[in-house]
Write an enzyme that holds these catalytic residues in place. Structure first.
Site, PDB file in Angstrom:
ATOM      1  CB  SER A 150      12.315 -36.920  19.445  1.00  0.00           C
ATOM      2  OG  SER A 150      11.655 -36.912  17.927  1.00  0.00           O
ATOM      3  CE1 TYR A 163       8.670 -40.823  20.695  1.00  0.00           C
ATOM      4  CE2 TYR A 163       8.616 -39.238  19.068  1.00  0.00           C
ATOM      5  CZ  TYR A 163       9.400 -40.231  19.631  1.00  0.00           C
ATOM      6  OH  TYR A 163      10.731 -40.337  19.336  1.00  0.00           O
TER       7      TYR A 163
END
Length: 265
Positions: A150, A163
């Site tokens: 990501s 995350y």
């Protein structure tokens, strides 16, 4: 010989046709879109996830070239069982897509169990799947692994430390594994999508709106204003990017941004 490592002059048309891909987190969202694109490009696909009902529905929707297996990628036992179950399949493409978003909160308010859950799925899961399916690829001297990371692993994103840290770990795992496996014919790369439109981002916008006293629509607009295209990417664009990467000869150890201009390096 894999089309990715074929000698000059060897056929390279439809390099995914006839290959078998394993996609984790394939029952919905990005995983489903990745599987759909792989099938459209001629591959057979096995999708995995923890929700057997959702997997079965997705497999039916995507057609006869898709099968499914229930597997929690953070469990060494379940990953080993999956590898045994698929021992008769020549898995030449592994897409590590399974992931969890984790909490949206300041680091000081995050419970260690929440932190561990994110790393168990997002990082340990990639490690376990690579460990299980890489040996057969290296024995054949060909294969592809695409890890879904990501752009959040490469830029600040307040209140999302587990995350972001986990996705940066996936990028580090990718580059190191590429150095290990590349000499044996296995291409290892990562794709870093920017914000992808869908339920996960809708959740984030709702939480941000609650925190700031704005509306979810206002939170979304403030967010996408940071990107060059003024929008998020779509799930279908992520699926198309994965298959494009699989066609790129010489791509090994790379991390590709797909962010609608949210990240520019």
């Amino acid at each position: 010989m894999s089309p990715r490592t074929a000698a000059p002059g060897a056929p390279t048309a439809a390099p995914l046709a006839g290959r078998t891909a394993l996609v984790t987190g394939g029952g919905s969202g990005l995983g489903r879109s990745i599987a759909r694109q792989l099938v459209a490009d001629g591959a057979r696909v096995v999708i995995t996830g923890r929700d057997g009902t959702r997997l079965a529905e997705t497999a039916v929707r995507l057609g006869p070239d898709v099968s499914h297996r229930v597997c929690d990628v953070s469990s060494p036992e379940q990953v080993a069982e999956l590898a045994d179950d698929l021992a008769g399949e020549e898995i030449s493409i592994l897409v590590n897509n399974a992931g969890t978003a984790g909490p949206v909160a300041p680091l000081t308010e995050i419970d260690p169990r929440e932190w561990d859950e994110v790393f168990h799925v997002n990082v340990r899961g990639v490690f376990l799947m690579c460990r299980a399916f890489l040996p057969a690829m290296t024995a054949r001297g060909a294969g592809d692994i695409v890890n879904i990371a990501s752009v959040s692993g490469k830029r600040p994103l307040a209140r999302r430390t587990p995350y972001c840290a986990s996705k940066m770990a996936v990028i580090g795992l990718t580059t190191t594994l590429a150095a290990e496996a590349g000499p044996q014919g296995v291409m290892v790369n990562s794709l870093s999508p920017g914000p992808v439109s869908g339920p996960r981002m809708e959740r984030n916008f709702r939480l941000e709106a609650e925190r700031t006293g704005s509306s979810p629509a206002q939170a979304e607009q403030a967010f996408v204003a940071r990107s060059a295209l003024g929008r998020m990417v779509t799930e279908d664009e992520v699926g198309e990017a994965v298959t494009a990467m699989l066609r790129m000869g010489g791509l090994c150890g790379a991390d590709i941004d797909l962010s609608a201009g949210m990240v520019a390096r």
